[in-house]
Design a protein around this motif. Structure first.
Motif, PDB file in Angstrom:
ATOM      1  N   PRO A   1      14.546 -43.875  27.388  1.00 35.17           N
ATOM      2  CA  PRO A   1      15.313 -42.839  27.973  1.00 35.17           C
ATOM      3  C   PRO A   1      15.292 -41.604  26.655  1.00 35.17           C
ATOM      4  CG  PRO A   1      16.424 -44.617  26.724  1.00 35.17           C
ATOM      5  CD  PRO A   1      14.959 -45.005  27.115  1.00 35.17           C
ATOM      6  N   ARG A   2      14.488 -41.883  25.799  1.00 37.84           N
ATOM      7  CA  ARG A   2      14.250 -40.641  24.741  1.00 37.84           C
ATOM      8  C   ARG A   2      13.327 -39.437  25.333  1.00 37.84           C
ATOM      9  NH1 ARG A   2      11.760 -43.551  19.958  1.00 37.84           N
ATOM     10  NH2 ARG A   2      10.592 -44.290  21.803  1.00 37.84           N
ATOM     11  N   VAL A   3      13.951 -38.251  25.504  1.00 36.07           N
ATOM     12  CA  VAL A   3      13.389 -37.015  26.099  1.00 36.07           C
ATOM     13  C   VAL A   3      13.729 -35.951  25.148  1.00 36.07           C
ATOM     14  CG1 VAL A   3      13.484 -38.035  28.252  1.00 36.07           C
ATOM     15  CG2 VAL A   3      15.313 -36.609  27.741  1.00 36.07           C
ATOM     16  N   THR A   4      13.007 -34.831  25.251  1.00 36.27           N
ATOM     17  CA  THR A   4      13.404 -33.681  24.788  1.00 36.27           C
ATOM     18  C   THR A   4      13.301 -32.478  25.721  1.00 36.27           C
ATOM     19  OG1 THR A   4      12.444 -34.185  22.596  1.00 36.27           O
ATOM     20  CG2 THR A   4      12.747 -31.879  23.029  1.00 36.27           C
ATOM     21  N   LEU A   5      14.399 -31.683  25.897  1.00 38.25           N
ATOM     22  CA  LEU A   5      14.577 -30.650  26.690  1.00 38.25           C
ATOM     23  C   LEU A   5      14.215 -29.260  25.877  1.00 38.25           C
ATOM     24  CD1 LEU A   5      17.540 -31.439  28.930  1.00 38.25           C
ATOM     25  CD2 LEU A   5      15.007 -32.107  29.363  1.00 38.25           C
ATOM     26  N   VAL A   6      13.405 -28.315  26.457  1.00 37.08           N
ATOM     27  CA  VAL A   6      12.985 -27.078  25.569  1.00 37.08           C
ATOM     28  C   VAL A   6      13.725 -26.053  26.593  1.00 37.08           C
ATOM     29  CG1 VAL A   6      11.597 -25.502  24.689  1.00 37.08           C
ATOM     30  CG2 VAL A   6      11.149 -27.915  24.495  1.00 37.08           C
ATOM     31  N   VAL A   7      14.595 -25.243  26.036  1.00 38.96           N
ATOM     32  CA  VAL A   7      15.258 -24.165  26.890  1.00 38.96           C
ATOM     33  C   VAL A   7      14.801 -22.941  25.994  1.00 38.96           C
ATOM     34  CG1 VAL A   7      17.021 -23.179  27.805  1.00 38.96           C
ATOM     35  CG2 VAL A   7      16.979 -25.502  27.623  1.00 38.96           C
ATOM     36  N   SER A   8      14.249 -21.900  26.916  1.00 40.16           N
ATOM     37  CA  SER A   8      13.890 -20.367  25.884  1.00 40.16           C
ATOM     38  C   SER A   8      14.542 -19.529  26.954  1.00 40.16           C
ATOM     39  CB  SER A   8      12.586 -20.299  25.992  1.00 40.16           C
ATOM     40  OG  SER A   8      12.071 -19.641  27.143  1.00 40.16           O
ATOM     41  N   ASN A   9      14.783 -18.134  26.342  1.00 37.05           N
ATOM     42  CA  ASN A   9      15.341 -17.139  27.233  1.00 37.05           C
ATOM     43  C   ASN A   9      14.408 -16.544  28.033  1.00 37.05           C
ATOM     44  OD1 ASN A   9      14.215 -16.045  24.743  1.00 37.05           O
ATOM     45  ND2 ASN A   9      15.306 -14.144  25.261  1.00 37.05           N
ATOM     46  N   ALA A  10      12.978 -16.847  28.126  1.00 36.36           N
ATOM     47  CA  ALA A  10      12.053 -16.294  28.811  1.00 36.36           C
ATOM     48  C   ALA A  10      12.602 -16.040  30.446  1.00 36.36           C
ATOM     49  CB  ALA A  10      10.845 -17.056  28.907  1.00 36.36           C
ATOM     50  N   GLY A  11      12.263 -14.943  30.914  1.00 36.79           N
ATOM     51  CA  GLY A  11      12.948 -14.704  32.228  1.00 36.79           C
ATOM     52  C   GLY A  11      14.314 -14.266  32.334  1.00 36.79           C
ATOM     53  N   THR A  12      15.088 -14.309  31.421  1.00 34.54           N
ATOM     54  CA  THR A  12      16.793 -13.898  31.371  1.00 34.54           C
ATOM     55  C   THR A  12      16.596 -12.556  30.873  1.00 34.54           C
ATOM     56  OG1 THR A  12      17.080 -14.650  28.960  1.00 34.54           O
ATOM     57  CG2 THR A  12      17.029 -16.406  30.807  1.00 34.54           C
ATOM     58  N   ASP A  13      17.977 -12.064  30.928  1.00 34.86           N
ATOM     59  CA  ASP A  13      17.965 -10.701  30.384  1.00 34.86           C
ATOM     60  C   ASP A  13      18.596 -10.810  28.858  1.00 34.86           C
ATOM     61  OD1 ASP A  13      17.762  -9.327  32.790  1.00 34.86           O
ATOM     62  OD2 ASP A  13      19.863  -9.384  33.439  1.00 34.86           O
ATOM     63  N   LEU A  14      18.650 -11.916  28.078  1.00 36.36           N
ATOM     64  CA  LEU A  14      18.904 -11.912  26.813  1.00 36.36           C
ATOM     65  C   LEU A  14      17.619 -11.359  25.974  1.00 36.36           C
ATOM     66  CD1 LEU A  14      20.134 -15.539  26.594  1.00 36.36           C
ATOM     67  CD2 LEU A  14      21.542 -13.431  26.577  1.00 36.36           C
ATOM     68  N   PRO A  15      18.087 -10.367  25.046  1.00 36.62           N
ATOM     69  CA  PRO A  15      17.119  -9.958  24.253  1.00 36.62           C
ATOM     70  C   PRO A  15      16.363 -10.807  23.045  1.00 36.62           C
ATOM     71  CG  PRO A  15      19.172  -9.532  23.274  1.00 36.62           C
ATOM     72  CD  PRO A  15      19.435 -10.021  24.695  1.00 36.62           C
ATOM     73  N   GLY A  16      15.397 -10.583  22.527  1.00 30.09           N
ATOM     74  CA  GLY A  16      14.707 -11.331  21.753  1.00 30.09           C
ATOM     75  C   GLY A  16      13.955 -12.637  22.322  1.00 30.09           C
ATOM     76  N   ARG A  17      13.537 -13.514  21.200  1.00 28.53           N
ATOM     77  CA  ARG A  17      12.966 -14.608  21.559  1.00 28.53           C
ATOM     78  C   ARG A  17      13.888 -15.662  20.811  1.00 28.53           C
ATOM     79  NH1 ARG A  17       9.743 -11.850  19.169  1.00 28.53           N
ATOM     80  NH2 ARG A  17       9.345 -13.303  17.461  1.00 28.53           N
ATOM     81  N   ARG A  18      14.546 -16.288  22.156  1.00 29.99           N
ATOM     82  CA  ARG A  18      15.462 -17.363  21.650  1.00 29.99           C
ATOM     83  C   ARG A  18      15.082 -18.904  22.406  1.00 29.99           C
ATOM     84  NH1 ARG A  18      21.253 -14.244  22.453  1.00 29.99           N
ATOM     85  NH2 ARG A  18      20.412 -12.371  21.703  1.00 29.99           N
TER      86      ARG A  18
END
Length: 171
Positions: free
Chosen positions: A74-91
């Motif tokens: 059951p151990r997993v990692t989820l990676v979320v980025s702001n790619a494709g959103t209107d949020l500025p920068g790289r998050r």
């Protein structure tokens, strides 16, 4: 020394704060779901998610590799980025968590309409019906901790050593 101008090694001051995390999780609709295969190799798949009550909710067909892996470990990692959103920068943030695989009607009853409204607001009922298939499961990922995060908007300029303004001189 200015992080992002003179120094790009120690980025601890650029971690995502709680407000930015909320903005990112609300703005983004997809994540990378990372898991270990049967033979121990890391693997990942891009999935749509619904973030609700402190958990990530996702769905897939029961026989998919990532579902089988979640049932083994059951151990997993989820990676979320702001790619494709209107949020500025790289998050981005990488969230370690424990996944539970739900097959019960009660979970599906609330999840499918909420997920469909989030991902197909123009035609949620049609999407809900498509999701409601015999071999579909719902994955609930409860975060354990943020493993890694980054917010380039905390850096001067564009976070790549340039951008607006002038470059400070080294002392």
């Amino acid at each position: 020394m200015a992080v992002g101008i003179d120094d790009n090694e120690d980025l601890t001051s650029l971690r995502v704060d709680a407000r930015t995390q909320d903005l990112l999780l609300d703005a983004q609709r997809e994540c990378t779901f990372a898991f270990a295969t049967k033979d121990g190799w890391p693997a990942g798949v891009v999935m749509s998610y619904l973030y609700r009550d402190g958990a990530f909710w996702l769905t897939a067909a029961a026989g998919r590799a990532h579902v089988l892996a979640a049932q083994r470990d059951p151990r997993v990692t989820l990676v979320v980025s702001n790619a494709g959103t209107d949020l500025p920068g790289r998050r981005m943030l990488a969230v370690r968590g424990h996944v539970a695989v739900h097959t019960d009607a009660e979970t599906k009853q609330w999840f499918y309409p909420a997920f469909a409204q989030r991902h197909a607001p123009g035609h949620p009922e049609a999407f809900r019906q498509l999701l409601d298939s015999p071999n579909r499961v719902v994955l609930e990922v409860r975060p354990v901790r943020i493993a890694v995060s980054h917010d380039s908007t905390k850096m001067p300029g564009d976070g790549r050593g340039g951008g607006t303004g002038t470059r400070p001189t080294r002392k």
